[in-house]
Structure formats: C-alpha cells, structure tokens
Design a protein around this motif. Structure first.
Motif, PDB file in Angstrom:
ATOM      1  N   ASP C 212       0.681  -1.172   0.011  1.00 57.86           N
ATOM      2  CA  ASP C 212      -0.048   0.200  -0.050  1.00 57.86           C
ATOM      3  C   ASP C 212       0.787   1.193  -0.002  1.00 57.86           C
ATOM      4  N   GLU C 259      -4.315  14.294   0.738  1.00 61.57           N
ATOM      5  CA  GLU C 259      -5.690  14.518   1.000  1.00 61.57           C
ATOM      6  C   GLU C 259      -6.556  14.787  -0.251  1.00 61.57           C
ATOM      7  N   TYR C 262      -7.707  11.906  -1.868  1.00 65.42           N
ATOM      8  CA  TYR C 262      -8.694  11.249  -0.869  1.00 65.42           C
ATOM      9  C   TYR C 262     -10.014  11.992  -1.198  1.00 65.42           C
TER      10      TYR C 262
ATOM     11  N   ASP D 212     -12.776   3.925   6.848  1.00 67.18           N
ATOM     12  CA  ASP D 212     -11.688   4.495   6.636  1.00 67.18           C
ATOM     13  C   ASP D 212     -11.500   5.870   5.909  1.00 67.18           C
ATOM     14  N   GLY D 213     -10.865   6.793   7.129  1.00 72.69           N
ATOM     15  CA  GLY D 213     -10.765   8.235   7.049  1.00 72.69           C
ATOM     16  C   GLY D 213     -11.729   9.173   7.632  1.00 72.69           C
ATOM     17  N   GLU D 214     -12.810   8.464   8.148  1.00 71.27           N
ATOM     18  CA  GLU D 214     -13.789   9.249   8.791  1.00 71.27           C
ATOM     19  C   GLU D 214     -14.465  10.425   8.172  1.00 71.27           C
ATOM     20  N   LEU D 258      -1.550  14.879   4.445  1.00 72.04           N
ATOM     21  CA  LEU D 258      -1.585  13.329   4.520  1.00 72.04           C
ATOM     22  C   LEU D 258      -0.417  12.708   4.368  1.00 72.04           C
ATOM     23  N   TYR D 262       1.956   9.550   6.595  1.00 74.93           N
ATOM     24  CA  TYR D 262       2.098   8.206   5.838  1.00 74.93           C
ATOM     25  C   TYR D 262       3.693   8.091   6.058  1.00 74.93           C
ATOM     26  N   ALA D 294      -1.309  -0.399   4.694  1.00 78.34           N
ATOM     27  CA  ALA D 294      -1.568   0.832   5.234  1.00 78.34           C
ATOM     28  C   ALA D 294      -3.038   1.240   5.267  1.00 78.34           C
ATOM     29  N   VAL D 296      -5.654   4.225   6.334  1.00 79.41           N
ATOM     30  CA  VAL D 296      -5.847   5.650   6.675  1.00 79.41           C
ATOM     31  C   VAL D 296      -6.709   5.891   7.898  1.00 79.41           C
ATOM     32  N   VAL D 299      -9.285  12.007   7.910  1.00 82.13           N
ATOM     33  CA  VAL D 299      -8.776  13.071   7.137  1.00 82.13           C
ATOM     34  C   VAL D 299      -9.627  14.069   7.433  1.00 82.13           C
ATOM     35  N   TYR D 304      -3.934  14.878  10.571  1.00 86.79           N
ATOM     36  CA  TYR D 304      -4.563  13.584  10.021  1.00 86.79           C
ATOM     37  C   TYR D 304      -3.885  12.410  10.233  1.00 86.79           C
ATOM     38  N   PHE D 306      -2.208   8.211   9.553  1.00 90.87           N
ATOM     39  CA  PHE D 306      -2.056   7.176   8.859  1.00 90.87           C
ATOM     40  C   PHE D 306      -1.396   5.910   9.430  1.00 90.87           C
TER      41      PHE D 306
END
Lengths: 336, 336, 336, 336
Positions: C212, C259, C262, D212-214, D258, D262, D294, D296, D299, D304, D306
C-alpha cells in the motif's frame, strides 16, 4: 509592575521563562495604556555563543524558544482583543547567531516530513550586530562577509489559548505564537483575541533579521530589549492574529500545508475588508486578488505561516474600524 | 519572420493559438538576438467583454489560456537555455477583465481540493485600463471604484517539454508555463531550459496587474502587445525557470502543496548562489535564509508557484555567471 | 487486429511502446466485446535484470514506464466511457525486479519535495516469481528470503486526455495513467471516460505485487501477458477512473497533497452512491463515512492516488447502474 | 483504585472528564498488570441523542471529545513505554450517533482549509446498536436502513506530552490522542512513550464503527465500557504510537498534509522492522514496500493519521522484540 508614567519592566530570571502559551501564574500585570519594557532571551536561551556551540549539544530541547510572559492585562476577558503596539525592539548584544539544526528547516527532511536520509550538517553562524550602521554581518566559512540590513522583529508573540490548552512556544495558531514573520516589528500593532482572563500574553524569539520563509529554520537570533504598550478592544473577538501598520492591514494564517495558511489569512482579510468597506465578500476578494500582497512567514515550524496584506491607501472610503482606530491612536499617543 | 533590424512580428489568427506546450509546427522562427513583436490574446480568448459574459458560458473550456507560439529559435538544442528578455508588455485595449469561475481559485473548493459544497457565485469585473495615468480601475457592485497601479506581466511563458509531452497551458512546471508570477514583467530576462530542437517557446495570459497568489484565480486579464528578444546560452542546462532582473536573481518552483514549490525554488537558488559565490551549499542556504526574499505566484492553478529571490547587491564578490552576463548584455543592447 | 472469436493480439516492437497518453497512431483497433491479448514490458523496459543494473545507469529517463498502446476502440467518442474488463494478468518471466532510485519514493526527498540532502543508495532487488506456488521471493543482502503472495496488477492504464495534451505515463489524472493501485487486477472492470475518438487506451507497468503506497517508489516490476475485453458505455461520461469488482464500487482520485486524492475519490464515490441509491448526498456521505473503505495507491509518483471503495453488499435496494451492469455482464460473458 | 484481582474501576463524574492531554491530577492510579474498567462518554458528552440535537447547538465547543483520565501508572517514568492492552470495548447504550458539523470533515472546507463557501447542512443520524446481532443500523432520511457490522474502537487514547504542554483531545501527535483509527480495538496493545511521571494516559471517543478516513468527520459515536490492562516497558522509548495485534506490527503517524502522516508511520515501521530482523534500512523499506499494508485513520481532524502495518507472518526469523513480547504475554495472561 503597576505604576503608569514609568514603563513597567519585566526581566525574567532564567528559570522564569515560559515554553508554552497557557494559563499559568503571570510574570507581571499591566493596565491598558501602560508602557512595558521587557527583556527577551534568544531562541537558544543564550547558550549558543560561538560556532562551537552546536544547538543539539548545548540546548535542552524542552527549553528552546523561551518567551517572556505571561503578562496579565487588567480587564481583559474572553471575547476581547489585545492590541499590542510595539514601540521598539533593540538587540541587547553586539552579536547574534543562526544555525542549522538536524532535521529542521525547509530544505531538509524533518520530524514531520520524515525520510530515511541523514540530516544536513549542523553548523553555527555568529553574526556581528551593529546598531550604529544598522547592519548585521554574515561570515562564510572562507571568511568572506556580507552585510545585511538590521531589521529587528519578534518571531513569537501570543496569548493563552482556550480550553485549558498549553501550546508549545515552537508552534503557532489562532493564539499567535511562533509565527516567525518579519511583519511583527516596531511600529505595528498586533491584535490577538483574548481566550482567558487577563489575556496572558508573552513574546520572545527576537530576530535581528529574517528572510522570507526562514529557509534554514533559524533566523539571526538575538536577545532583545523591547518596549510596547497594550490597549484593549472590549467586545471585539479576533479569530486569527491581525496586524496593523501605518501602511497595511494584515492577517496571519498558520497551518500545514502552506496553502492552508494562505487560505486562512486571505479568508479573514477578505471578511475584514468587506466589513470595513461595505463591499460584499466577492467584491472584497476581487479587490484583494488584484491589489493584495502576501508574505510568507515560516516554512519550517510545526505550523507554517502566511501573511495576507492590503494597503490602506488602496481602500475606498470606509467605515470606522476598531483595529485601524486603535493602531492610529496608539501611534499618535506614542510618537516621539 | 527572418529579417534582423526590424523586429519579427507574430500576430496569430484566431485558430492559431496554442493550448499546450509541446512539439508542434512553429508559428514563426527567429534568430538569437532578433527582436520579436507579438500579440497575445487574454486568457478568455477575448470572449469576456462585459459583466454579462460569464466565462463558463461564453468560453470553451478546452480553449482557455491561448498562447502565442510556438516560436522556433534557430540553433537551440536540448541542453541549451533560452534567455527571453522582455522589452515591453503593453495592454492593447482600454479595458481588461477579471472573474470568479466555479470551483476555481484559492478561497473555494476546486476540482483538485474537491468538496460537496456548491461553488461561489460566478461574476465578471471589467476594469478600466489607462496607459496615460498608469492605472487600472476596479469597480464594485455598488459603483464605487478603486484605482490600482498598472503593472503588466505575462502569466504564461514556456517551452516544449521533453519526452513527447504536450502540457496544458493551464499548468506549470520545469518547462515554465502558467506560472502566474508578477516577476515576469518588462525589463527581466526569463531563462528556460531547452528540451527539443528550436526550444519552441510561447507566451500569453497577459495581466494588467495581479496580487500575490492570484487569490480568486483570475488576474486583471488583458490582451498584450509584447516585444522581446531571445538569446541562447549554449550548453547551459536550466532545471527550473530562472529570472534575472537588474536587482534580483530568481528561481520559480511549481508544485503542490505550496511548500514544495517553495522548496524547489529555494534548493535551486541555493545551488545557484553557491556556484556563483563559491560558498558551500550550507553557507549559501544560510545567506538566503537571512537575506532572501520570496514571493508567491499563484495559489489556484494545477501547480502552485513560488519565486525564490536574492538581491544582486547582497552577493559578495562573485564569479562570472552566464545568466547574469546574459541579462546585463541584453539590457545594455536594448536600452532606450 | 480485427477478427472476433480469436482474441486480437498486440505485442509491440521495442520502438513501438508509448511514453505518453495522447493522440497518436494506434497500435491496433478493436471492436467492443472483442477480447484482446497484449504484452506489456516492465517499467524499466526490461533493462534491469540483475542487482548490477542500476536503473539510473541502464535506463534512458525519457523512456521509462513503457505502455502498450494506444488501442483504438471502434465507436468510442468523447462523452462515452470505456469499460476495460481485465481477464488475466500473468508475469511472463520467472523473475521480477524492484529498486531504489535516486530522489524517488515516499521516504526520501524528491524532485517535487526538494531538499539539499543526498539521495538514499540506489539498489536493485531481483525477485523470484513462481506461478505454481503463487509467490514472489524477496531476498535481502544477507541472503535471507521472505515469500510474499503473487498478486499481479497493472500500475498504469489510461486513455488519451482532452485538449491535445500528451501526458507522461509516469503520472495520473482523470484520464487514468500511472495510478499504481493494486485494485487494477484480474477480475475487475476499469472505467475510463473517453476524450477523443477511439478512446486510445493503453496499459503497462505490471507489478507482480505491491504494498500500500508503493513506499520505495518501485513495486515488484514484471513484464505481463494480459487479456482483456473492452465494452463501451455510450453517452456515459466518467469524470475520474472508476473500478467495479464483484465486491466493490471504487473511484480513483489522483492529486497532491494526498488528502486531495482522497477528497476527489470520495466526492465522486458519494455522488455515485447517491445516484445509485436515490439517497441525497449527505446520506450517501454518511453511509460511506461509516461503511466505506479506502486504500492508498501510490505516495511517490507526481500525482498521489487514493481509492475510495464501498462494498456492494452494503448498498440498500438500488437502481440500475450502467457501471455495475456492465461489470456483471462482462463477468458473466467471460467466466470460465 | 488500588486492589489487584478485581479490576480497578474509573467512572468519571460529568465534571471530571478531561479535554486535554497534559499534567493534571489523576482520576486514578494503577499498578502495571492490574486490570482497569472504565466508562467513556461519547464525543458529544452524551448530549446528542436525537436528530433534533444539532451538535453546534447542544454542545459547548470547548467541551467536546471528553476523555476518561488521566490515569497514573505506578513506576512509569520518562523514557519508558506504556503497553495498553485493550481487553474489551462495549457500547453502553442501544444507540449511537453521527452528524455533520459545520466546516468539519474531509469533504467540506474547514477551519484549516478555509474558503468563503457556506458549510454543508448540519444533520444528525441516530444508529441502532445491537450487541446480539453485532450490527449497527444506519437510517436514511427516506427511512431506508442499512446494517453495518459493529466494530467498536476508541478514537482517542493518549498520554501527557512533554514540556508542560496540554494538548487538546481533538488532535493527535507523538503522544497519541485523537488518532481516530479503527486499529485501536479490543485485542490489540497500544504502545505510548512516557513523557512525565506516571504516564498519565486517558482514553475516550468510542466508535461503534468507523469507515476509513472518517469522511464526514464523525464516526458512529458511542459511550463505552472498556476493560484494559497496562504493562510497562522500562527503558524503552517510543517516538510515535505503536500497536501490536496478533497479526500485525503497526505505527501511527499524525501530521498534515496526509503524506506526512504516511511518511512518519513508514519511517518508524521501517526502523522497527530493521531492528527486529537485522536487515539494513533499505532492505526493511523494500520488504515493506512490497509486503506492507497501510490504512488511513482520519482525514478530518487537526492532524491527519495514517497507520503503517506489516504482517507478523511475513517476517523472516527475527530477534526478540519488547513490543511483540509484551503483546503476546498480555494476550496469554488475559485470554478467556
């Protein structure tokens, strides 16, 4: 720290410097309108004096960027604004320092922009500071020198944040903090929204001068003697730090990525110009789009900063504005 | 388009404008040193003339930001650099336009920074352009006006990229393109690395003026008559666009997020100053950190831009530099 | 390349690979519904075969990431969508390679995130590829090995963009391109909006597997034999690449910062789910907020990618949808 | 809060919840190894109960995201690590809520990514929570419902930071905090570096589940009864939060943009895998590049997040590791 004709004086003992903006016992109390003379130590606590004093060796990393404060302003309450008018900022020593610091700065990977690469070399530069000629002197490894204009400023100025937070003096936000913009210089008024009783402001991180963005992460760092006077705008909330000079309206935005600092500053400047002029927001944005200026503060700290600026002489006829009125009155009251 | 005393002239027919930087049949060919006079249409192709002409209605979105070019420079080969010296940039009409455009600009969500919010209103502003007083006139909805200084520039100037790419004139990169920085004005020399035979440069997107960052995404857009002269730096590669003025060395970086544009520009400026002075990279970075300037180009296009600047009079004794030499020679040769 | 029962076959000669997505003479033409078998070379053009073959030495940087294409799809017109159903992706060799490459990857400074630091070491890893056991074998410097599941995919799949652009196969956007997501694997259907007659799609950059985000910038790179079949959705525009599998709806967003990739993916997925279900956008966003999945594609290429995913079995009763219908029909038609 | 066979119990009174991570009087003290049962209120303080209770109306914005804590761990000192093993996380009510909140979430402009656009509508969703079937029930405006699996987690878990800071429970960093990752679920061990005596950890912000990421900024928010047991790794510093499950090693990075979250997570995971295996950093990075996963976290929050993950069964023979040992021992000691 309470008489009025004579400036109040705050010279912290070494153990009295603050490393967070938050609610803590004040170093002093002033009344609005009362001048204040303070001493601020440099960002390294005065411990880096020669090219041998590498910051990562001589400094305790939990004690960098000392701030003189907090100072309690009588009558300041949440929802008010402090108008901090800077009368003078004067280096206290004939030298100042800069440095590279491992994994800190715009042109290296860092703790936030992490990579597997080793850091750049750590190095210290000692600058001569000449108050008479108004210059600072850079010296390269090979001995050659370059003179640059002395342009004193405070990298860090802020108030206690809301909600019981205590924010490191290394970063910035709506409460001000380590904005690292050359716009915080003598002659301007910095406006900070009050979040707790007394406001609890502090300042430090004097720079004899700084380039746009503070590329290497460290300016020409200098201890300062600073005089200022604080006024209080009752019932005026200020969402992000504003600065007024004789020439400009300014807003400081602080965020990452850098465009978000730019956006914050420009959204607030747009709304300020709209209120001031009676234009709608699109007209205000259009005017700023063509007539506005913007300077980058830092591209190295945990929050990057951008300053949105608009020249006062490019405003049409406009309404009374508490920020402009306060600056102009402070300026008039404290002219030499 | 080949004689030498008289400037070559390029005035494209409507169907001849380019919307990409790439390898395509040139509009004209010039010899190094031969002046060139060209016409550039505004970013809307001249179709937005009144406040009723909303760009999203009157423009074909695949035909915005027309560029006059490409121009083939005799002798230019990959690994060389074009030195494009701008002699004059003059608005051709007594008016210019700006606009908001749906989901475009720094203070709105956009195609890249996508949200579910509806766009801001689309609106057109028509500016008066007065070459005599040197002013442009903003007019708000309520009729009030604000005069701003005329400051003509080209938002877009570039060459064909490498590898068979054809890059939209709406974005920027190592090949130049839609940098949207006010630093591209009369009196400066823009240096662009050559990727294909003839270089194939073009320019357009004239702005009667622009604020820092082009907040709303659109400047004071104007058709221009522009004169320029191109010199060739043989065997000098240029990784990112450089600009030299009488006062400054400059590098343009283009990227998102905005800090990456800042980084690109400052890494290259650091290396340039290091080469020029003989300082090592850390000394050069330190000098720029304290003495450097930086201006933001655009915070709205697909690639944001930042310009790293350093004043020539803040350099110590330095070596001969092909960029400075070329600019100074072009300046001398074409002084009035 | 025109009969129908037998798959059409495209095996480019070395000089026929494409390095841009754009309008150029097609390598072949197919009818919708006609299977196609193609060969794709690895991202290094097959030139990196041993740990001695450092990419920066053996590769020409304008000829990396070769794509097999473009393929012209009969009847495809701007405003339509190609449904590219991947039947099988099979490594052609018993080995595959990965590498670090100077200033490329997520954990190093790069050409975009430029710093003054030297690059990480350049190194090549040669993986064993075992089609029987379905594994690839990593070998460390010290000789120890780790087996990982074989999971073939194409890093790069795209169509010609609009407006005469020719976009490098190293980057991605609304046209697809170098998305580098493991979701492009056998059994899925990739939907790409058509911008020019024939669509002109191509694919390449096979990966035997990829983690990933493609941390080091290079996956387990392998030449592939790939079979696919293309269907055409007439009159259905597709703003960003969509993927349908038996389990998921997916949208790929491509941008920097990460982001924004995303956001793009999730705005489009929200609108897709809203259309599909009849929910309003807020309900669709809420459902995705709690029931959605998201996988990161690459954090190394010029445009980062993120895939927004939603499980088909978490949809309520829903309307007919051209993407789901097309995938399910292709799946049924080509089941073994 | 001091006996050992019976779990210690912490159920705060309403005024006892914490809204910052910092040094403050502990709610309770535990010994390493002693189980702890606590109650956590939902992020809205339990005030949003129906679709009429818009958060911006019923909540005080300085009192959102209450945390149960701090808890003092006997013997914990700066330089140690807390191993917080989560035994169970159980929603306390048959309902949970989500909402949109003005200018908060990934698909809207926000206080950080500021634009001039008005916010999306504010809306509340009330979910049914069924512990028997293990589902939560989404209901759309039109009455249709979708069931999603119950998957309880804590959005917020952290310790007091260094240097006298008090960090809002709305954000995250090296101290943990509002990471909002579904990886913080029952069965895992969360490792947090100790900065002050006693560590002073707290947790809250239970989610019945989260995508994932809310995306919309708010998960399926639920009060929780949570049991956990804390172990202490003496002399083991932990720079960023680590998580070990039966299947994975994980590191959480927190930053904007973001990609920096990561990067942080992957640099630390690379170093962890290198130490664990004896591989050099490039081999470890290569292995993670191909075999890593990975996910997330959020965001939407000020930082943020990861999560970099690596499967334990994809490690070669490896050395003893304090994190793996601690998790496996805690798991064995507290198996049912």
């Amino acid at each position: 720290v309470t008489t009025s004709v004579e400036p109040a004086v705050v010279i912290p003992r070494p153990e009295e410097f603050a490393y967070v903006f938050g609610t803590r016992p004040p170093l002093g109390t002033i009344r609005p309108g009362q001048p204040l003379r303070i001493f601020t130590e440099d960002c390294f606590g005065g411990l880096v004096k020669t090219t041998e004093d590498l910051p990562s060796r001589v400094c305790d990393l939990n004690s960098v960027n000392p701030v003189t404060g907090p100072i309690y302003v009588q009558g300041a309450q949440p929802g008010d604004t402090l108008a901090i008018h800077l009368l003078s900022i004067t280096p206290t020593r004939p030298w100042a320092v800069s440095a590279t610091f491992p994994h800190f700065g715009a042109l290296t990977s860092s703790h936030e922009t992490a990579t597997l690469q080793p850091p750049l070399d750590e190095r210290v530069w000692v600058y001569g500071v000449d108050l008479v000629t108004g210059q600072v002197r850079f010296q390269a490894r090979d001995g050659r020198t370059v003179n640059l204009p002395l342009a004193p400023m405070h990298g860090t100025i802020g108030v206690a944040p809301a909600g019981g937070q205590a924010i490191s003096t290394l970063t910035s936000g709506p409460h001000g903090g380590n904005m690292d913009t050359p716009e915080v210089r003598a002659g301007v008024t910095v406006f900070l929204g009050v979040n707790v009783d007394g406001g609890l402001f502090g300042l430090g991180d004097g720079h004899a001068r700084q380039g746009d963005g503070e590329v290497c992460g460290v300016a020409v760092e200098a201890a300062m003697n600073t005089t200022l006077v604080v006024d209080l705008l009752k019932g005026v909330p200020t969402p992000w730090p504003r600065i007024v000079s004789d020439q400009h309206l300014m807003v400081v935005g602080a965020a990452r990525p850098l465009e978000d600092a730019y956006r914050i500053a420009h959204v607030d400047l747009t709304r300020w110009v709209a209120e001031l002029t009676g234009f709608d927001e699109l007209d205000a944005m259009q005017l700023i789009s063509q007539g506005g200026e913007a300077t980058v503060g830092n591209v190295c700290d945990p929050a990057y900063t951008f300053v949105a600026k608009y020249r006062r002489d490019r405003l049409p006829s406009h309404l009374a504005d508490p920020y402009l009125l306060a600056h102009d009155q402070l300026r008039a009251d404290h002219a030499h």
